[in-house]
Design a protein around this motif. Structure first.
Motif, PDB file in Angstrom:
ATOM      1  N   ARG A  39      -8.845 -10.970  -3.124  1.00 26.15           N
ATOM      2  CA  ARG A  39     -10.055 -10.167  -2.924  1.00 26.15           C
ATOM      3  C   ARG A  39     -10.338  -9.194  -4.067  1.00 26.15           C
ATOM      4  NH1 ARG A  39      -9.292  -8.456   3.483  1.00 26.15           N
ATOM      5  NH2 ARG A  39      -8.762 -10.560   4.229  1.00 26.15           N
ATOM      6  N   GLY A  40      -9.455  -9.151  -5.034  1.00 23.68           N
ATOM      7  CA  GLY A  40      -9.639  -8.230  -6.145  1.00 23.68           C
ATOM      8  C   GLY A  40      -9.441  -6.772  -5.775  1.00 23.68           C
ATOM      9  N   ILE A  41      -8.696  -6.516  -4.692  1.00 18.62           N
ATOM     10  CA  ILE A  41      -8.419  -5.145  -4.259  1.00 18.62           C
ATOM     11  C   ILE A  41      -7.089  -4.709  -4.854  1.00 18.62           C
ATOM     12  CG2 ILE A  41      -8.011  -3.616  -2.290  1.00 18.62           C
ATOM     13  CD1 ILE A  41      -9.705  -5.542  -0.615  1.00 18.62           C
ATOM     14  N   ILE A  42      -7.122  -3.706  -5.695  1.00 20.09           N
ATOM     15  CA  ILE A  42      -5.929  -3.256  -6.405  1.00 20.09           C
ATOM     16  C   ILE A  42      -5.218  -2.158  -5.623  1.00 20.09           C
ATOM     17  CG2 ILE A  42      -5.027  -2.312  -8.562  1.00 20.09           C
ATOM     18  CD1 ILE A  42      -6.285  -5.078  -8.842  1.00 20.09           C
ATOM     19  N   SER A  43      -3.923  -2.285  -5.526  1.00 23.47           N
ATOM     20  CA  SER A  43      -3.077  -1.242  -4.952  1.00 23.47           C
ATOM     21  C   SER A  43      -2.117  -0.809  -6.046  1.00 23.47           C
ATOM     22  CB  SER A  43      -2.300  -1.776  -3.739  1.00 23.47           C
ATOM     23  OG  SER A  43      -1.378  -0.828  -3.249  1.00 23.47           O
ATOM     24  N   PHE A  48       1.148   3.126  -4.343  1.00 22.45           N
ATOM     25  CA  PHE A  48       1.896   2.450  -3.280  1.00 22.45           C
ATOM     26  C   PHE A  48       3.235   3.143  -3.052  1.00 22.45           C
ATOM     27  CE2 PHE A  48       5.312  -0.542  -2.353  1.00 22.45           C
ATOM     28  CZ  PHE A  48       4.864  -1.198  -1.217  1.00 22.45           C
ATOM     29  N   GLU A  49       3.952   3.387  -4.129  1.00 19.82           N
ATOM     30  CA  GLU A  49       5.265   4.023  -4.021  1.00 19.82           C
ATOM     31  C   GLU A  49       5.165   5.421  -3.434  1.00 19.82           C
ATOM     32  OE1 GLU A  49       9.105   5.247  -6.812  1.00 19.82           O
ATOM     33  OE2 GLU A  49       7.476   4.037  -7.654  1.00 19.82           O
ATOM     34  N   ALA A  50       4.177   6.183  -3.886  1.00 25.07           N
ATOM     35  CA  ALA A  50       4.003   7.542  -3.378  1.00 25.07           C
ATOM     36  C   ALA A  50       3.707   7.543  -1.886  1.00 25.07           C
ATOM     37  CB  ALA A  50       2.882   8.247  -4.141  1.00 25.07           C
ATOM     38  N   CYS A  51       2.909   6.579  -1.438  1.00 28.77           N
ATOM     39  CA  CYS A  51       2.567   6.490  -0.018  1.00 28.77           C
ATOM     40  C   CYS A  51       3.801   6.136   0.803  1.00 28.77           C
ATOM     41  CB  CYS A  51       1.465   5.457   0.185  1.00 28.77           C
ATOM     42  SG  CYS A  51       0.837   5.393   1.870  1.00 28.77           S
ATOM     43  N   GLY A  97       4.296  -4.527   1.725  1.00 27.64           N
ATOM     44  CA  GLY A  97       4.157  -4.714   0.292  1.00 27.64           C
ATOM     45  C   GLY A  97       3.467  -6.004  -0.124  1.00 27.64           C
ATOM     46  N   ILE A  98       3.676  -7.100   0.622  1.00 32.08           N
ATOM     47  CA  ILE A  98       3.110  -8.359   0.149  1.00 32.08           C
ATOM     48  C   ILE A  98       1.590  -8.350   0.220  1.00 32.08           C
ATOM     49  CG2 ILE A  98       3.311  -9.520   2.391  1.00 32.08           C
ATOM     50  CD1 ILE A  98       3.678 -11.050  -1.169  1.00 32.08           C
ATOM     51  N   ASN A  99       0.998  -7.693   1.218  1.00 27.13           N
ATOM     52  CA  ASN A  99      -0.464  -7.646   1.271  1.00 27.13           C
ATOM     53  C   ASN A  99      -1.043  -6.760   0.178  1.00 27.13           C
ATOM     54  OD1 ASN A  99      -0.919  -9.409   3.430  1.00 27.13           O
ATOM     55  ND2 ASN A  99      -0.558  -7.792   4.934  1.00 27.13           N
ATOM     56  N   ASP A 100      -0.295  -5.743  -0.230  1.00 29.63           N
ATOM     57  CA  ASP A 100      -0.756  -4.912  -1.344  1.00 29.63           C
ATOM     58  C   ASP A 100      -0.856  -5.745  -2.620  1.00 29.63           C
ATOM     59  OD1 ASP A 100      -0.544  -1.781  -0.407  1.00 29.63           O
ATOM     60  OD2 ASP A 100       0.913  -3.045   0.632  1.00 29.63           O
ATOM     61  N   THR A 101       0.019  -6.737  -2.733  1.00 34.46           N
ATOM     62  CA  THR A 101      -0.067  -7.682  -3.853  1.00 34.46           C
ATOM     63  C   THR A 101      -1.120  -8.754  -3.603  1.00 34.46           C
ATOM     64  OG1 THR A 101       2.200  -7.377  -4.641  1.00 34.46           O
ATOM     65  CG2 THR A 101       1.202  -9.537  -5.018  1.00 34.46           C
ATOM     66  N   TRP A 102      -1.094  -9.365  -2.425  1.00 30.87           N
ATOM     67  CA  TRP A 102      -1.967 -10.504  -2.112  1.00 30.87           C
ATOM     68  C   TRP A 102      -3.441 -10.147  -2.270  1.00 30.87           C
ATOM     69  CZ3 TRP A 102      -0.865 -13.754   2.918  1.00 30.87           C
ATOM     70  CH2 TRP A 102      -1.508 -14.986   2.824  1.00 30.87           C
ATOM     71  N   ARG A 103      -3.839  -8.953  -1.808  1.00 26.30           N
ATOM     72  CA  ARG A 103      -5.250  -8.561  -1.869  1.00 26.30           C
ATOM     73  C   ARG A 103      -5.759  -8.493  -3.310  1.00 26.30           C
ATOM     74  NH1 ARG A 103      -4.410  -9.249   2.878  1.00 26.30           N
ATOM     75  NH2 ARG A 103      -4.727 -11.306   1.926  1.00 26.30           N
ATOM     76  N   ARG A 104      -4.858  -8.268  -4.257  1.00 26.60           N
ATOM     77  CA  ARG A 104      -5.281  -8.278  -5.664  1.00 26.60           C
ATOM     78  C   ARG A 104      -5.768  -9.660  -6.070  1.00 26.60           C
ATOM     79  NH1 ARG A 104      -1.330  -7.043 -10.920  1.00 26.60           N
ATOM     80  NH2 ARG A 104      -2.687  -8.014 -12.480  1.00 26.60           N
ATOM     81  N   TYR A 105      -5.120 -10.691  -5.559  1.00 28.40           N
ATOM     82  CA  TYR A 105      -5.399 -12.045  -6.010  1.00 28.40           C
ATOM     83  C   TYR A 105      -6.435 -12.768  -5.170  1.00 28.40           C
ATOM     84  CZ  TYR A 105      -1.459 -11.137  -8.999  1.00 28.40           C
ATOM     85  OH  TYR A 105      -0.642 -10.571  -9.948  1.00 28.40           O
TER      86      TYR A 105
END
Length: 211
Positions: A97-101, A106-109, A87-95
């Motif tokens: 690299r601008g990659i949104i999860s 995320f929850e469905a996966c 979960g933390i990388n799904d958040t971190w990449r937003r800030y």
């Protein structure tokens, strides 16, 4: 229900689970909470070998990366206890690299992974919550993304009858008495003390005398 020597424990997740394990050696557990859990359980086993412990953490993984390798890295090993920390990388990449999860995706996966495991294995499911101990002012902004993501982790766990290890709460409690950087120098990756606290939280939740 206590862990015993007949169990096979499999841990999967990101760098916090990986913890520098040697991927050329399948028995390598890294230097983090997985190793701490294994050491504790094996010490209790006295002369016996203790349970089999497998570490399948990989640096940088998001939940979608877990899905791409779930069959070979989880199901094929036929574990009796499966622990997921993601979960933390799904958040971190937003800030960084601008990659949104998106949280709903995320929850469905995560829900698919837990449900698939429940269908294919007679395994106990364990989910460790993501956590953050901000050491820079900008990391406080991450909670906008991480807090609803943590709620999503809890919902997916509940929906699939998975046990929950509240690493987020354990570390936040510890941070009331110690500097955040002492527990996670960059706010994300635990120090040896941080890993020990996660291991203790896992043992308290999973290796319990309660039925």
């Amino acid at each position: 229900m206590r862990i015993n020597e007949k169990d096979t424990l499999l841990f999967i997740g990101d760098s916090i689970t990986d913890a520098g394990r040697d991927r050329t050696h399948s028995a390598s557990l890294g230097s983090g909470y997985v190793q701490e859990i294994a050491r504790t359980l094996r010490a209790r086993a006295d002369a016996g070998p203790g349970p089999v412990v497998i570490n399948k953490g990989l640096n940088g993984n998001r939940v979608y990366d877990l899905e791409s390798r779930w069959a070979t890295d989880v199901i094929d090993h036929r574990p009796t206890v499966v622990t997921v920390k993601i979960g933390i990388n799904d958040t971190w990449r937003r800030y960084d690299r601008g990659i949104i999860s998106p949280v709903d995706e995320f929850e469905a996966c995560l829900d698919r992974l837990l449900a698939d495991t429940a269908r294919k294995l007679s395994a106990r499911l364990v989910v460790i919550t993501p956590f953050l101990l901000p050491v820079t002012s900008d990391q406080n902004d991450w909670y906008e993304d991480l807090s609803p993501r943590t709620d999503a982790v809890l919902r997916a766990a509940l929906a699939n009858e998975a046990q929950v290890v509240r690493a987020d709460l354990a570390l936040l409690r510890a941070a009331e008495e110690r500097a955040a950087a002492e527990l996670a120098p960059d706010g994300v990756h635990p120090s040896p003390l941080g890993h020990r606290l996660i291991a203790d939280a896992w043992l308290a939740a999973v290796d319990s005398v309660r039925p």
